[in-house]
Design an enzyme around this catalytic site. Structure first.
Site, PDB file in Angstrom:
ATOM      1  N   LYS A 242      45.830  37.828  29.666  1.00 13.40           N
ATOM      2  CA  LYS A 242      46.592  36.594  29.877  1.00 13.40           C
ATOM      3  C   LYS A 242      45.555  35.466  29.952  1.00 13.40           C
ATOM      4  O   LYS A 242      44.886  35.276  30.963  1.00 13.40           O
ATOM      5  CB  LYS A 242      47.402  36.722  31.168  1.00 13.40           C
ATOM      6  CG  LYS A 242      47.754  35.454  31.911  1.00 13.40           C
ATOM      7  CD  LYS A 242      48.723  34.546  31.220  1.00 13.40           C
ATOM      8  CE  LYS A 242      48.979  33.306  32.089  1.00 13.40           C
ATOM      9  NZ  LYS A 242      47.962  32.248  31.924  1.00 13.40           N
TER      10      LYS A 242
ATOM     11  N   GLY B 165      38.398  33.075  37.857  1.00 13.38           N
ATOM     12  CA  GLY B 165      39.127  31.856  38.206  1.00 13.38           C
ATOM     13  C   GLY B 165      38.761  31.417  39.612  1.00 13.38           C
ATOM     14  O   GLY B 165      37.668  31.715  40.105  1.00 13.38           O
ATOM     15  N   SER B 166      39.716  30.751  40.264  1.00 15.88           N
ATOM     16  CA  SER B 166      39.399  30.167  41.575  1.00 15.88           C
ATOM     17  C   SER B 166      39.553  31.193  42.698  1.00 15.88           C
ATOM     18  O   SER B 166      40.232  32.215  42.548  1.00 15.88           O
ATOM     19  CB  SER B 166      40.338  28.991  41.845  1.00 15.88           C
ATOM     20  OG  SER B 166      41.639  29.482  42.068  1.00 15.88           O
TER      21      SER B 166
ATOM     22  N   GLY C 174      42.321  34.082  42.920  1.00 17.91           N
ATOM     23  CA  GLY C 174      41.705  35.411  42.918  1.00 17.91           C
ATOM     24  C   GLY C 174      42.190  36.248  44.092  1.00 17.91           C
ATOM     25  O   GLY C 174      42.441  37.450  43.956  1.00 17.91           O
TER      26      GLY C 174
ATOM     27  N   GLU D 206      35.708  37.255  39.642  1.00 16.34           N
ATOM     28  CA  GLU D 206      34.608  36.295  39.524  1.00 16.34           C
ATOM     29  C   GLU D 206      35.211  34.943  39.864  1.00 16.34           C
ATOM     30  O   GLU D 206      36.036  34.423  39.119  1.00 16.34           O
ATOM     31  CB  GLU D 206      34.052  36.346  38.087  1.00 16.34           C
ATOM     32  CG  GLU D 206      32.604  35.910  38.018  1.00 16.34           C
ATOM     33  CD  GLU D 206      32.437  34.407  38.046  1.00 16.34           C
ATOM     34  OE1 GLU D 206      32.188  33.860  39.143  1.00 16.34           O
ATOM     35  OE2 GLU D 206      32.580  33.782  36.999  1.00 16.34           O
TER      36      GLU D 206
ATOM     37  N   CYS E  70      31.455  27.779  36.179  1.00 20.50           N
ATOM     38  CA  CYS E  70      31.331  28.382  37.513  1.00 20.50           C
ATOM     39  C   CYS E  70      29.912  28.222  38.002  1.00 20.50           C
ATOM     40  O   CYS E  70      29.643  28.220  39.197  1.00 20.50           O
ATOM     41  CB  CYS E  70      31.588  29.882  37.485  1.00 20.50           C
ATOM     42  SG  CYS E  70      33.031  30.356  36.633  1.00 20.50           S
TER      43      CYS E  70
ATOM     44  N   GLU F   7      33.955  23.928  45.716  1.00 22.22           N
ATOM     45  CA  GLU F   7      33.730  23.781  44.276  1.00 22.22           C
ATOM     46  C   GLU F   7      34.505  22.556  43.768  1.00 22.22           C
ATOM     47  O   GLU F   7      35.676  22.377  44.102  1.00 22.22           O
ATOM     48  CB  GLU F   7      34.240  25.050  43.581  1.00 22.22           C
ATOM     49  CG  GLU F   7      33.851  25.123  42.123  1.00 22.22           C
ATOM     50  CD  GLU F   7      34.123  26.504  41.526  1.00 22.22           C
ATOM     51  OE1 GLU F   7      35.141  27.134  41.860  1.00 22.22           O
ATOM     52  OE2 GLU F   7      33.302  26.943  40.695  1.00 22.22           O
TER      53      GLU F   7
HETATM   54  C1  UN1 Z   1      31.370  30.399  33.677  1.00 23.00           C
HETATM   55  O1  UN1 Z   1      31.072  29.262  34.000  1.00 23.00           O
HETATM   56  O2  UN1 Z   1      32.452  30.879  34.037  1.00 23.00           O
HETATM   57  O3  UN1 Z   1      25.659  30.982  32.705  1.00 23.00           O
HETATM   58  C2  UN1 Z   1      30.523  31.223  32.803  1.00 23.00           C
HETATM   59  C3  UN1 Z   1      26.384  30.201  32.103  1.00 23.00           C
HETATM   60  C4  UN1 Z   1      27.224  30.693  30.964  1.00 23.00           C
HETATM   61  C5  UN1 Z   1      28.452  31.369  31.450  1.00 23.00           C
HETATM   62  C6  UN1 Z   1      29.213  30.594  32.469  1.00 23.00           C
HETATM   63  N1  UN1 Z   1      26.445  31.590  30.147  1.00 23.00           N
HETATM   64  O4  UN1 Z   1      26.426  29.022  32.414  1.00 23.00           O
END
Ligand code: UN1
Length: 490
Positions: A157, A209-210, A214, A232, A266, A367
């Site tokens: 999804k 996601g957040s 999560g 994650e 992230c 965040e």
């Molecule tokens: C993400 O932001 O969810 O290390 C992944 C990084 C990328 C992957 C980020 N290779 O910034």
């Protein structure tokens, strides 16, 4: 059937695609189709699965320009970064394909004679995946390729902001030879995601996601039965700059780390912690560079920073900046939603540097997922490392220094899943594990050799070829001068 539209965040009146809003019943049907296809897929030898995954990488590489344009149009990334997103999927395909011809487990000497012990991996069946829009090709590749190599079917999804990228990725997999029903895509909002998370036929679930979402996903996943669950959930990533650092490098790193992908990784650098001796100069230079960055249509190669994903995201970021100012921070540059000069109608937010941020401020702990860098003042470097570790997240961190001893001490002291020395907090490479400590996840790592572990169960196998009952822990020590059990007659 109800539909929704995916739009270009730089020009929201431009529709990228229209997709069905799937309900729980549609998710159920998708799981059943994937489960049927999985049974024959799992019977193929692992290297045969690997060859198809390698071919998917070749197809994505062949079509890299088209994928890049689509990522830029649907997720708002500037072209070079959209190309990086696509390349990450190509790298992942070829890396995972290589794992199909590499060690799959371990052999371990038995404590008894005439006995073999080894580990192998078995598929779980159907894997559910819920993926975000910010790496709309790379993140599906991190999850789908290892899941397929392990012999699973997939129901994914994707975010409602990046359905077209996911469909294009899955089409490349099918062109490469992945059986059509093996990877199912379901679309929509919370309902199909919740149905997937709770579906009893889904044996492993992987979510990016957040933190709040999560947690809901994790609860739903555990309510209907045990799952291999990998989460994650983002970061509050800090860059520490020591007084002996190469400041040119630190400025470049902070600007790319904080404002690349409009701060929507992230791994984005969202806190800057600099030694008091160099903080003022460093911040001045970052502010100057941030103010020079060109905002606009991400498909224009002269643009540095594209839009954020939606207008409401821009409003949310503006709200966080306003709250930071209320708490005592100062906007050194940026802080605004832009609606002119090539940014008309889109969701654009100026690269922002906030100074005077304290570790207890909301903006220092939560965040932002936008182009906002909070500068925190510290008394010394011990204090700096304590501040790095003071948040609930633990994804990525960076330390800039020319002192190797200080660098390695910082690597030891920082409580994150990823640490960079003299490089920004973004830019993870796929053969290495990706993920974080604390609330960033639940201990799993994606990518790298660990990717397979997310989507398979370890099976431990013992084969006794002695022809008699040998008791572990009991028959292990031979009588004085005698041969170990099972070795007589050699
Ligand atoms: C993400 O932001 O969810 O290390 C992944 C990084 C990328 C992957 C980020 N290779 O910034």
């Amino acid at each position: 059937m109800t539909t929704f539209r995916s739009v270009n965040p730089a020009r929201p009146d431009e529709v990228v695609g229209e997709y069905p809003v799937h309900d729980a019943e549609a998710v159920d049907a998708a799981v059943a189709r994937a489960a049927r296809a999985q049974r024959s897929w799992a019977r193929r030898p692992v290297p045969a699965r690997a060859d198809i995954i390698a071919a998917a990488g070749t197809i994505i590489s062949r079509d890299k320009d088209a994928f890049t344009a689509l990522v830029s149009r649907e997720a708002g990334k500037v072209l070079v970064e959209a190309g990086g997103d696509v390349q990450e999927a190509v790298d992942m395909a070829w890396f995972v394909a290589g794992q199909g011809r590499a060690a799959w487990g371990a052999t371990v000497p038995s404590e008894l004679g005439d006995k073999l012990c080894w580990t192998t991996r078995q598929p779980v069946g159907v894997v559910g995946m819920i993926t975000p829009w910010n790496f709309p090709v790379a993140i599906p590749s991190w999850k789908i390729f290892p899941a397929l190599l392990a012999g699973n079917g997939v129901v994914i999804k994707p975010s409602e902001h990046a359905p077209a990228c996911c469909e294009a990725f899955v089409a490349a997999c099918v062109e490469a030879g992945v059986p059509a029903d093996l990877v199912q895509v379901v679309h929509g909002f919370a309902e199909p995601a919740a149905a997937l998370a709770a579906h009893p036929g889904v044996r492993a679930l992987s979510f990016t996601g957040s933190v709040p979402t999560g947690r809901k996903v994790a609860v739903a996943a555990m309510e209907t039965g045990p799952r291999l669950l990998s989460l994650e959930l983002g970061g509050k990533n800090a860059m520490v700059v020591r007084a002996d650092a190469d400041l040119d490098l630190a400025v470049e790193g902070a600007v790319f780390g904080a404002f690349g992908t409009s701060g929507q990784r992230c791994t984005s650098t969202s806190r800057l912690i600099a030694h008091p001796d160099i903080a003022a100069e460093l911040v001045d230079r970052i502010v100057k560079r941030a103010a020079e960055l060109r905002l606009g249509d991400p498909q224009d190669p002269s643009v540095d920073v594209g839009p954020v994903i939606t207008g409401s995201s821009a409003e949310r970021i503006a709200g966080m900046v306003a709250a930071a100012v209320d708490e005592g921070a100062t906007v050194a540059t940026g802080g605004e939603i832009v609606t002119a000069d090539g940014c008309e109608g889109g969701a654009f937010f100026t690269p922002t540097v906030l100074t005077g941020v304290r570790p207890d401020h909301h903006i220092a702990r939560h965040e932002v997922f936008g182009p906002v860098l909070a500068v925190l003042e510290v008394a010394d470097m011990d204090d700096a490392l304590a501040v790095v570790n003071s948040v609930e997240y633990g994804l990525s961190a960076a330390v800039y220094t020319r002192d190797i001893n200080a660098a390695l001490r910082a690597v030891d002291a920082i409580d994150t899943g990823i640490v960079y020395v003299n490089a920004p907090t973004i830019g993870a490479e796929i053969p290495l594990p990706f993920g974080g400590t604390k609330h960033t996840g639940n201990g799993f790592r994606e990518a790298g050799s660990r990717g397979i572990e997310q989507f398979s169960e370890v099976k431990t196998v013992y084969v006794d070829y002695s022809g008699r009952l040998q008791k572990a822990q009991i028959d292990t020590h031979p009588p004085e001068g005698g041969a170990p059990a099972g070795t007589e007659g050699r």
